[in-house]
Design a protein around this motif. Structure first.
Motif, short mmCIF file in Angstrom:
data_model
loop_
_atom_site.label_atom_id
_atom_site.label_comp_id
_atom_site.label_asym_id
_atom_site.label_seq_id
_atom_site.Cartn_x
_atom_site.Cartn_y
_atom_site.Cartn_z
N UNK A 243 54.90 91.04 -9.21
CA UNK A 243 55.45 89.69 -9.29
C UNK A 243 54.82 88.97 -10.48
N UNK A 244 55.65 88.46 -11.36
CA UNK A 244 55.19 87.67 -12.49
C UNK A 244 55.61 86.23 -12.27
N UNK B 44 48.29 95.06 -13.71
CA UNK B 44 47.34 94.18 -13.02
C UNK B 44 47.09 92.91 -13.83
N UNK B 45 46.90 93.06 -15.13
CA UNK B 45 46.59 91.91 -15.98
C UNK B 45 47.75 90.93 -16.10
N UNK B 46 48.97 91.43 -16.08
CA UNK B 46 50.13 90.56 -16.32
C UNK B 46 50.78 90.01 -15.06
N UNK B 47 50.50 90.59 -13.91
CA UNK B 47 51.19 90.17 -12.70
C UNK B 47 50.31 89.24 -11.85
N UNK B 48 50.99 88.39 -11.10
CA UNK B 48 50.29 87.52 -10.14
C UNK B 48 49.84 88.35 -8.95
N UNK B 49 50.63 89.32 -8.59
CA UNK B 49 50.29 90.29 -7.55
C UNK B 49 51.16 91.51 -7.75
N UNK B 50 50.70 92.63 -7.21
CA UNK B 50 51.44 93.88 -7.37
C UNK B 50 51.04 94.82 -6.25
N UNK B 51 51.81 95.87 -6.08
CA UNK B 51 51.47 96.81 -5.03
C UNK B 51 52.41 97.98 -4.98
N UNK B 52 52.28 98.73 -3.91
CA UNK B 52 53.07 99.92 -3.67
C UNK B 52 53.58 99.89 -2.25
N UNK B 53 54.84 100.25 -2.10
CA UNK B 53 55.46 100.33 -0.78
C UNK B 53 56.02 101.73 -0.62
N UNK B 54 55.64 102.38 0.48
CA UNK B 54 56.14 103.73 0.75
C UNK B 54 57.18 103.64 1.85
N UNK B 55 58.36 104.15 1.56
CA UNK B 55 59.47 104.19 2.51
C UNK B 55 59.90 105.64 2.67
#
Length: 148
Positions: A144-145, A124-135
């Motif tokens: 994303x940095x 969280x601290x190092x990324x511009x945004x982040x998440x999880x995708x379930x396929x």
């Protein structure tokens, strides 16, 4: 999403256009983390990224790979790409695994110090945004940095 887990960006997002890509199948052993860190450092250096971006990326990669090797079922794969999305370039880091493994119970006698639980905060601290995708094939955790 678990109601007690911190919220992450996981909304719909188009796959950004990629101008460089690194794909690495992950051996499902703890030693994979060090191996992947070294290989990713070499690849990112070859992409002529700033050293601060490389350091942040290698740390995020380490956290996501550790999570996959420790808490998920194989197979797992790391994908790192430079993306051109809406706006500035980004470095996309994705680790896909086959989903959660059963939890490992440890005795509550103090023999195992609290070594876990900081990875999400680091990402969280190092990324511009982040998440999880379930396929259907598994779960992808991504970050994303900012990159130049």
């Amino acid at each position: 999403m678990n109601a007690t887990a911190p919220m992450e960006y996981s909304g719909s997002h188009a796959t950004p256009r990629r101008d460089a890509e690194f794909l690495f199948p992950l051996p499902h052993i703890p030693e994979a983390v060090g191996l992947v860190r070294r290989r990713a450092q070499t690849v990112l250096t070859g992409w002529n990224l700033p050293s601060a971006t490389i350091e942040d990326a290698v740390l995020v990669i380490s956290e996501l790979v550790t999570n996959a090797v420790t808490h998920a079922l194989p197979p797992a794969v790391l994908q790192v790409s430079r993306t051109v999305a809406e706006g500035p370039r980004a470095l996309r880091i994705e680790v896909t695994d086959a989903g959660p493994a059963g939890s490992v119970s440890r005795p509550a006698d103090g023999r195992y110090p609290a070594e876990n639980g900081r990875g999400s905060a680091i990402v969280t601290a190092l990324s511009a945004r982040h998440g999880t995708r379930v396929d259907p094939g598994g779960i992808t955790r991504w970050a994303d940095l900012p990159a130049v």
